[in-house]
Motif scaffolding. Structure first.
Motif, PDB file in Angstrom:
ATOM      1  N   ILE A 184      -2.625  -3.597   2.771  1.00  0.00           N
ATOM      2  CA  ILE A 184      -1.380  -3.713   3.527  1.00  0.00           C
ATOM      3  C   ILE A 184      -1.323  -5.111   4.130  1.00  0.00           C
ATOM      4  CG2 ILE A 184      -1.270  -1.235   4.056  1.00  0.00           C
ATOM      5  CD1 ILE A 184      -2.151  -3.261   6.939  1.00  0.00           C
ATOM      6  N   ASN A 185      -0.122  -5.554   4.459  1.00  0.00           N
ATOM      7  CA  ASN A 185       0.035  -6.859   5.097  1.00  0.00           C
ATOM      8  C   ASN A 185       0.820  -6.675   6.387  1.00  0.00           C
ATOM      9  OD1 ASN A 185       0.907  -9.444   5.898  1.00  0.00           O
ATOM     10  ND2 ASN A 185       0.704 -10.201   3.802  1.00  0.00           N
ATOM     11  N   GLU A 186       0.150  -6.832   7.498  1.00  0.00           N
ATOM     12  CA  GLU A 186       0.793  -6.609   8.797  1.00  0.00           C
ATOM     13  C   GLU A 186       1.822  -7.686   9.112  1.00  0.00           C
ATOM     14  OE1 GLU A 186      -1.875  -5.882  12.067  1.00  0.00           O
ATOM     15  OE2 GLU A 186      -2.973  -4.385  10.909  1.00  0.00           O
ATOM     16  N   ASP A 187       1.661  -8.878   8.515  1.00  0.00           N
ATOM     17  CA  ASP A 187       2.625  -9.955   8.772  1.00  0.00           C
ATOM     18  C   ASP A 187       3.972  -9.662   8.126  1.00  0.00           C
ATOM     19  OD1 ASP A 187       0.736 -11.365  10.181  1.00  0.00           O
ATOM     20  OD2 ASP A 187       0.052 -12.509   8.433  1.00  0.00           O
ATOM     21  N   THR A 188       3.941  -9.121   6.895  1.00  0.00           N
ATOM     22  CA  THR A 188       5.191  -8.894   6.158  1.00  0.00           C
ATOM     23  C   THR A 188       5.681  -7.452   6.255  1.00  0.00           C
ATOM     24  OG1 THR A 188       3.992  -8.310   4.153  1.00  0.00           O
ATOM     25  CG2 THR A 188       4.536 -10.641   4.450  1.00  0.00           C
ATOM     26  N   GLY A 189       4.789  -6.530   6.616  1.00  0.00           N
ATOM     27  CA  GLY A 189       5.161  -5.114   6.649  1.00  0.00           C
ATOM     28  C   GLY A 189       5.139  -4.457   5.282  1.00  0.00           C
ATOM     29  N   TYR A 190       4.576  -5.158   4.300  1.00  0.00           N
ATOM     30  CA  TYR A 190       4.524  -4.624   2.927  1.00  0.00           C
ATOM     31  C   TYR A 190       3.183  -3.941   2.640  1.00  0.00           C
ATOM     32  CZ  TYR A 190       8.751  -6.804   1.008  1.00  0.00           C
ATOM     33  OH  TYR A 190      10.049  -7.141   0.712  1.00  0.00           O
ATOM     34  N   VAL A 191       3.248  -2.867   1.866  1.00  0.00           N
ATOM     35  CA  VAL A 191       2.037  -2.386   1.201  1.00  0.00           C
ATOM     36  C   VAL A 191       1.962  -3.208  -0.077  1.00  0.00           C
ATOM     37  CG1 VAL A 191       0.896  -0.473   0.029  1.00  0.00           C
ATOM     38  CG2 VAL A 191       2.195  -0.040   2.121  1.00  0.00           C
ATOM     39  N   GLU A 192       0.919  -4.039  -0.184  1.00  0.00           N
ATOM     40  CA  GLU A 192       0.868  -4.944  -1.337  1.00  0.00           C
ATOM     41  C   GLU A 192       0.452  -4.213  -2.601  1.00  0.00           C
ATOM     42  OE1 GLU A 192      -1.576  -8.110   0.229  1.00  0.00           O
ATOM     43  OE2 GLU A 192       0.175  -9.102   1.080  1.00  0.00           O
ATOM     44  N   TYR A 193      -0.565  -3.355  -2.440  1.00  0.00           N
ATOM     45  CA  TYR A 193      -1.005  -2.613  -3.632  1.00  0.00           C
ATOM     46  C   TYR A 193      -1.758  -1.358  -3.243  1.00  0.00           C
ATOM     47  CZ  TYR A 193      -3.219  -1.487  -8.060  1.00  0.00           C
ATOM     48  OH  TYR A 193      -3.627  -0.832  -9.188  1.00  0.00           O
ATOM     49  N   SER A 194      -1.460  -0.278  -3.912  1.00  0.00           N
ATOM     50  CA  SER A 194      -2.269   0.927  -3.769  1.00  0.00           C
ATOM     51  C   SER A 194      -2.374   1.633  -5.109  1.00  0.00           C
ATOM     52  CB  SER A 194      -1.672   1.891  -2.750  1.00  0.00           C
ATOM     53  OG  SER A 194      -2.384   3.117  -2.821  1.00  0.00           O
ATOM     54  N   ASN A 195      -3.585   1.706  -5.587  1.00  0.00           N
ATOM     55  CA  ASN A 195      -3.844   2.384  -6.852  1.00  0.00           C
ATOM     56  C   ASN A 195      -3.595   3.893  -6.711  1.00  0.00           C
ATOM     57  OD1 ASN A 195      -4.821   2.648  -9.491  1.00  0.00           O
ATOM     58  ND2 ASN A 195      -6.839   3.201  -8.701  1.00  0.00           N
ATOM     59  N   ASN A 196      -4.031   4.474  -5.582  1.00  0.00           N
ATOM     60  CA  ASN A 196      -3.970   5.933  -5.391  1.00  0.00           C
ATOM     61  C   ASN A 196      -2.552   6.487  -5.383  1.00  0.00           C
ATOM     62  OD1 ASN A 196      -6.590   5.341  -4.898  1.00  0.00           O
ATOM     63  ND2 ASN A 196      -6.796   6.631  -3.091  1.00  0.00           N
ATOM     64  N   ILE A 197      -1.652   5.765  -4.701  1.00  0.00           N
ATOM     65  CA  ILE A 197      -0.283   6.280  -4.581  1.00  0.00           C
ATOM     66  C   ILE A 197       0.705   5.433  -5.388  1.00  0.00           C
ATOM     67  CG2 ILE A 197      -0.557   7.500  -2.376  1.00  0.00           C
ATOM     68  CD1 ILE A 197       0.489   4.986  -0.974  1.00  0.00           C
ATOM     69  N   ARG A 198       0.165   4.519  -6.194  1.00  0.00           N
ATOM     70  CA  ARG A 198       0.966   3.679  -7.112  1.00  0.00           C
ATOM     71  C   ARG A 198       2.032   2.866  -6.385  1.00  0.00           C
ATOM     72  NH1 ARG A 198       0.175   7.097 -11.876  1.00  0.00           N
ATOM     73  NH2 ARG A 198      -1.896   7.929 -11.466  1.00  0.00           N
ATOM     74  N   PHE A 199       1.669   2.246  -5.278  1.00  0.00           N
ATOM     75  CA  PHE A 199       2.588   1.351  -4.573  1.00  0.00           C
ATOM     76  C   PHE A 199       2.298  -0.081  -4.995  1.00  0.00           C
ATOM     77  CE2 PHE A 199       3.983   3.549  -0.338  1.00  0.00           C
ATOM     78  CZ  PHE A 199       4.392   4.663  -1.056  1.00  0.00           C
ATOM     79  N   GLU A 200       3.355  -0.864  -5.219  1.00  0.00           N
ATOM     80  CA  GLU A 200       3.179  -2.288  -5.475  1.00  0.00           C
ATOM     81  C   GLU A 200       4.292  -3.035  -4.764  1.00  0.00           C
ATOM     82  OE1 GLU A 200       2.113  -2.799  -9.662  1.00  0.00           O
ATOM     83  OE2 GLU A 200       2.258  -4.963  -9.330  1.00  0.00           O
ATOM     84  N   ASN A 201       3.905  -3.869  -3.787  1.00  0.00           N
ATOM     85  CA  ASN A 201       4.879  -4.634  -2.994  1.00  0.00           C
ATOM     86  C   ASN A 201       6.019  -3.773  -2.455  1.00  0.00           C
ATOM     87  OD1 ASN A 201       3.710  -7.208  -2.902  1.00  0.00           O
ATOM     88  ND2 ASN A 201       4.288  -7.536  -5.047  1.00  0.00           N
ATOM     89  N   VAL A 202       5.660  -2.811  -1.638  1.00  0.00           N
ATOM     90  CA  VAL A 202       6.644  -1.899  -1.048  1.00  0.00           C
ATOM     91  C   VAL A 202       6.890  -2.302   0.408  1.00  0.00           C
ATOM     92  CG1 VAL A 202       7.071   0.489  -0.364  1.00  0.00           C
ATOM     93  CG2 VAL A 202       5.944   0.014  -2.551  1.00  0.00           C
ATOM     94  N   PRO A 203       8.162  -2.578   0.796  1.00  0.00           N
ATOM     95  CA  PRO A 203       8.462  -2.941   2.189  1.00  0.00           C
ATOM     96  C   PRO A 203       8.384  -1.714   3.099  1.00  0.00           C
ATOM     97  CG  PRO A 203      10.479  -2.874   0.900  1.00  0.00           C
ATOM     98  CD  PRO A 203       9.367  -2.565  -0.053  1.00  0.00           C
ATOM     99  N   PHE A 204       7.179  -1.258   3.297  1.00  0.00           N
ATOM    100  CA  PHE A 204       6.898   0.045   3.911  1.00  0.00           C
ATOM    101  C   PHE A 204       7.459   0.174   5.329  1.00  0.00           C
ATOM    102  CE2 PHE A 204       4.276   3.155   6.058  1.00  0.00           C
ATOM    103  CZ  PHE A 204       4.151   4.158   5.117  1.00  0.00           C
ATOM    104  N   ILE A 205       7.164  -0.859   6.166  1.00  0.00           N
ATOM    105  CA  ILE A 205       7.552  -0.759   7.584  1.00  0.00           C
ATOM    106  C   ILE A 205       9.077  -0.680   7.710  1.00  0.00           C
ATOM    107  CG2 ILE A 205       7.533  -1.997   9.804  1.00  0.00           C
ATOM    108  CD1 ILE A 205       4.791  -0.892   9.145  1.00  0.00           C
ATOM    109  N   LYS A 206       9.787  -1.475   6.900  1.00  0.00           N
ATOM    110  CA  LYS A 206      11.254  -1.469   6.963  1.00  0.00           C
ATOM    111  C   LYS A 206      11.809  -0.126   6.480  1.00  0.00           C
ATOM    112  CE  LYS A 206      15.528  -3.736   6.069  1.00  0.00           C
ATOM    113  NZ  LYS A 206      16.189  -2.603   6.666  1.00  0.00           N
ATOM    114  N   LEU A 207      11.311   0.325   5.332  1.00  0.00           N
ATOM    115  CA  LEU A 207      11.838   1.571   4.760  1.00  0.00           C
ATOM    116  C   LEU A 207      11.622   2.749   5.708  1.00  0.00           C
ATOM    117  CD1 LEU A 207      10.718   1.243   1.007  1.00  0.00           C
ATOM    118  CD2 LEU A 207      13.050   1.139   1.916  1.00  0.00           C
ATOM    119  N   LEU A 208      10.393   2.910   6.200  1.00  0.00           N
ATOM    120  CA  LEU A 208      10.114   4.058   7.083  1.00  0.00           C
ATOM    121  C   LEU A 208      10.789   3.871   8.443  1.00  0.00           C
ATOM    122  CD1 LEU A 208       8.732   6.768   7.497  1.00  0.00           C
ATOM    123  CD2 LEU A 208       6.650   5.568   8.184  1.00  0.00           C
ATOM    124  N   GLY A 209      10.782   2.618   8.939  1.00  0.00           N
ATOM    125  CA  GLY A 209      11.402   2.324  10.234  1.00  0.00           C
ATOM    126  C   GLY A 209      12.883   2.702  10.241  1.00  0.00           C
TER     127      GLY A 209
END
Ligand SMILES: [Zn+2]
Length: 316
Positions: free
Chosen positions: A74-99
């Protein structure tokens, strides 16, 4: 004030409403069901948050934060999940989407770091420097020094499982060879056990492990090796001796670098309890640089089990 912690795993999304004394007041979960679009997984997290708020009459302003432990980088500066093999996330703007969906401040952290934070805060250990290693499919880890999670310049610090203990050794999932994880995870113990059983010699055929796995090396589990050790099985004891040696090598490295007050072992393998801890403590004591010190790092079992992930996420 109340908080919600979410443990986003490859199998389940588990959420809990947590109070200021780290108690989980209510919990809810759904299956992660990967692969599916990130937006759909995040919408499920938002639904769990709403459900917990409604069920417990938590109104606007009473919920301080929603924290999520994510299995990946994860990247706390950008709010992105950069990569997750387990849940197949790649460059997901997680904080914005959930927020946008929950209308409450959202924080996130790497799942192993978050679990370490939960165990540190709520496990009743009463220490200031702390390392947690979670041994299961892989080896996850989190480091807390003077009450602060060590995250590194890119939030990818404390990957203790990917420090090499045998150069040119077993292939690791990270691309390197000989990592601590490639020798001391449950996956590594299972691999080594299968290799021995596949020799199909007399000793393998008469081993208690052979019976516990129903004569099918593909069905071997780490627990069966520990169970066979308790039955005084010769083959299991050899595998166990080898395994605890690797585990002790990795733990001694951690101690030599950090000298924390406590190292906690969690995850599926930790269910072996004192059977595992006794030989590991003994071997570690002989390997550490500070063997003559009056005070040395304690090695204990984690106390919170899966709740550490929820509590730690809530407290981010
Ligand atoms: Zn590795």
């Amino acid at each position: 004030m109340l908080r919600i912690g979410v443990d986003l795993g490859g199998t389940n999304i588990a959420a809990g409403l947590v109070d200021e004394e780290y108690r989980i007041l209510d919990r809810a979960s759904v299956k992660t069901n990967v692969p599916r679009p990130a937006e759909s997984i995040i919408a499920d997290i938002a639904r769990l948050v709403k459900l917990l708020c409604e069920r417990n009459n938590v109104g606007g302003g009473e919920l301080e934060v929603v924290g999520v432990g994510v299995p990946g980088t994860i990247n706390e500066d950008t709010g992105y999940v950069e990569y997750s093999n387990n849940i197949r996330f790649e460059n997901v703007p997680f904080i914005k989407l959930l927020g946008d969906m929950v209308d409450v401040p959202v924080r996130f952290g790497n799942d192993a770091n978050v679990a370490a934070l939960g165990e540190y805060l709520a496990g009743g250990h009463n220490v200031k420097s702390f390392v947690m290693i979670t041994i299961g499919t892989g080896i996850g880890s989190g480091i807390i020094l003077d009450g602060k999670l060590i995250k590194g310049i890119n939030f990818a610090a404390s990957e203790l499982g990917h420090t090499v203990i045998k150069m040119g050794g077993e292939q690791c999932t990270c691309g390197r060879k000989g990592c601590f994880e490639a020798y001391a995870s449950a996956t590594a113990l299972i691999r080594d056990t299968r290799r021995v059983l596949s020799k199909s010699d007399n000793e393998a055929a008469h081993s208690a492990i052979w019976q516990l796995c129903g004569g099918d090396p593909e069905k071997v589990e780490a627990k069966q090796v520990f169970d066979a050790v308790k039955l005084d099985d010769k083959l299991a004891k050899e595998l166990f001796l080898n395994y605890t040696e690797y585990l002790a090598e990795g733990i001694a490295n951690i101690i030599n670098i950090l000298q924390p007050e406590l190292i906690c072992i969690g995850g599926g393998v930790s269910k072996a309890g004192e059977l595992l801890l006794l030989p590991v403590r003994e071997k570690v004591a002989g390997k550490i640089f500070s063997k003559n010190s009056a005070r040395n790092t304690k090695i204990e079992l984690a106390r919170l089990d899966n709740d550490a992930g929820i509590i730690g996420a809530a407290m981010l």
